[in-house]
Design a protein around this motif. Structure first.
Motif, short mmCIF file in Angstrom:
data_model
loop_
_atom_site.label_atom_id
_atom_site.label_comp_id
_atom_site.label_asym_id
_atom_site.label_seq_id
_atom_site.Cartn_x
_atom_site.Cartn_y
_atom_site.Cartn_z
N HIS A 317 37.25 39.97 52.18
CA HIS A 317 37.90 39.63 50.91
C HIS A 317 37.08 38.54 50.20
CE1 HIS A 317 40.99 38.38 48.08
NE2 HIS A 317 41.63 39.51 48.37
N PRO A 318 36.87 38.66 48.88
CA PRO A 318 36.09 37.63 48.18
C PRO A 318 36.67 36.22 48.35
CG PRO A 318 36.33 39.56 46.79
CD PRO A 318 37.17 39.81 48.01
N CYS A 351 45.61 41.69 40.92
CA CYS A 351 45.20 40.83 42.03
C CYS A 351 45.27 39.38 41.55
CB CYS A 351 43.77 41.18 42.46
SG CYS A 351 43.12 40.00 43.65
N HIS A 354 42.07 37.44 40.69
CA HIS A 354 41.07 37.96 39.76
C HIS A 354 40.50 36.92 38.77
CE1 HIS A 354 44.30 38.96 36.64
NE2 HIS A 354 43.32 38.54 35.87
N CYS A 357 37.67 35.46 40.77
CA CYS A 357 36.86 36.33 41.64
C CYS A 357 35.56 36.75 40.94
CB CYS A 357 37.67 37.57 42.00
SG CYS A 357 36.76 38.70 43.06
N CYS A 364 41.30 45.29 38.65
CA CYS A 364 41.86 44.14 39.38
C CYS A 364 42.88 43.39 38.54
CB CYS A 364 40.76 43.16 39.80
SG CYS A 364 39.48 43.91 40.81
N CYS A 382 41.95 44.33 48.89
CA CYS A 382 40.97 44.20 47.80
C CYS A 382 40.55 45.59 47.35
CB CYS A 382 39.76 43.39 48.28
SG CYS A 382 38.45 43.31 47.05
N HIS A 383 40.45 45.80 46.03
CA HIS A 383 40.07 47.12 45.52
C HIS A 383 38.65 47.51 45.92
CE1 HIS A 383 43.69 47.67 43.32
NE2 HIS A 383 43.52 46.61 42.56
FE1 SF4 Z 1 38.36 40.33 43.49
FE2 SF4 Z 1 39.40 42.58 42.57
FE3 SF4 Z 1 39.17 42.24 45.18
FE4 SF4 Z 1 40.95 40.84 43.79
S1 SF4 Z 1 40.94 43.03 44.11
S2 SF4 Z 1 39.60 40.06 45.32
S3 SF4 Z 1 39.86 40.50 41.90
S4 SF4 Z 1 37.52 42.37 43.71
#
Ligand code: SF4
Length: 385
Positions: A317-318, A351, A354, A357, A364, A382-383
């Protein structure tokens, strides 16, 4: 490994004059038997609220809006839905089956009672039957040992006491020692139970490696150092051999050398008692030291959960990656996560990470990412995963 606690769709809200604070949103989390599960995240990510929700101690004006928290008490009550138990039943679980060590030991201890009195209270509240048995055994040994019975006139009185302790040892008997203690003739009963509780208290203090435990037991909290106070709080939490020990940032207020001793103590407690530990921390180094699995939370939601090695070696996850990048390292420029934690009053749609991110896509901003398995026992919301 079997689950000890299963949390599903948990939502906690605070109804304030400014609006509704979304403290926890649709949280799914399992705590397994005998494991140490770490919850990490920034301040305000919902770590402590998750712990308080398990104990049903969410402070006003917060409330558990929906969801389920099931506690698997295999030795006693079976499968318990904590959110629907009566308050009386919940009180018998708190401090007994599930106990908590708070971040600030100074505020967890009552300044006007000695350490020994505060730990004995736990025994008198939750382990009265055991104290009754022990007291009865003590009186029985006096009755059978002629040397201790110089005054034979006292024999009938001791026999009567033995019968009384026997009744206390019966779970269903309504004898209330504190009530009886107001009657001079019965006061001895409470003294005897307190004696037994004091012996167990000193043993408990010895178990958490407090030097000279009998002396420390008669001290007041202000007479102890931070590390000693935290050990006393841990002793109190362990007094009833809980199935789940919740430790809410137990090392944050301690200096580094004492922190290391505390982490070692937690490791030993887990090995000795087999209890599960829910370890809440914002310090990734501490999580790496003591946890078997790590859950990362952001703005009231779970982002990622995996085994400790997996999450540190292969973060997905970022937000987890950003947290790991922000750990200070010698020779490395200090990294920060741009922006601020999402506003819990008006959380961003989609999210919640976002706005901060670096990999955010248009999707997102609209759609919430659900947890999915990216590797064995490794779940990420996470997408892009
Ligand atoms: Fe980043 Fe999108 Fe993943 Fe959320 S869903 S962590 S905004 S890439």
């Amino acid at each position: 490994m079997e689950n000890l606690v299963t949390i599903r769709d948990l939502a906690v809200r605070f109804y304030t004059y400014e609006g509704v604070v979304h403290a926890i949103d649709d949280l799914d989390l399992d705590i397994r038997q005998g494991e140490t599960l770490g919850i990490v995240g920034e301040t305000g990510s919902g770590k402590s609220m998750t712990a308080l929700a398990i104990l049903r101690l969410i402070p006003y004006p917060g409330r558990i809006e929906s969801g389920s928290i099931v506690f698997f008490d295999r030795d006693g009550g079976g499968e318990l839905e904590l959110l629907t138990l009566s308050e009386g039943r919940m009180r018998s679980i708190r401090g007994n089956k599930i106990s908590m060590v708070f971040q600030e030991p100074g505020s967890a201890l009552n300044p006007v009672y000695t350490i020994g009195d505060q730990i004995s209270e736990v025994f008198l509240l939750h382990r009265r039957q055991e104290l009754g048995h022990r007291a009865k055994q003590r009186v029985e040994s006096l009755l059978s040992d002629g040397s201790g019975l110089a005054d034979s006139v006292r024999r009938p009185f001791w026999r009567w006491q033995r019968r009384l302790y026997n009744k206390i040892a019966q779970k269903s008997h309504p004898v209330e020692p504190r009530l009886l203690s107001h009657i001079p003739l019965f006061r001895r009963l409470l003294w005897r139970l307190q004696d037994e509780a004091s012996l167990l208290t000193v043993n408990m203090l010895k178990d958490v490696e407090i030097p000279d435990p009998a002396r420390v037991a008669v001290h007041y909290p202000h007479e102890l150092s931070g590390g000693m106070k935290q050990r006393a709080v841990i002793a109190m939490a362990l007094a009833c051999s809980p199935k789940l020990l919740i430790a809410d940032e137990p090392t944050t207020s301690l200096d580094v050398t004492i922190q290391a001793q505390m982490l070692e103590l937690f490791r030993r407690i887990k090995a000795d008692t087999g209890a599960s530990v829910l370890f809440i921390t914002h310090n990734l180094g501490v999580a790496a030291e003591v946890c078997d699995r790590v859950a990362v939370m952001y703005a009231g939601r779970l982002c990622e959960i995996a085994g400790v090695e997996e999450i540190f070696l292969h973060p997905s996850h970022p937000y987890t990656k950003a947290l790991l990048d922000a750990v200070p390292m010698p020779g490395k420029e200090l990294q920060t996560i741009p922006g601020a934690l999402a506003d819990a009053l008006n959380p961003p749609p989609g999210c919640r990470f976002h706005p901060r991110c670096p990999s955010a896509t248009p999707m997102c901003q609209q759609e919430r990412a659900r947890l999915k398995e990216v590797a064995k026992d490794h779940m990420v919301a996470c997408h892009l995963c």
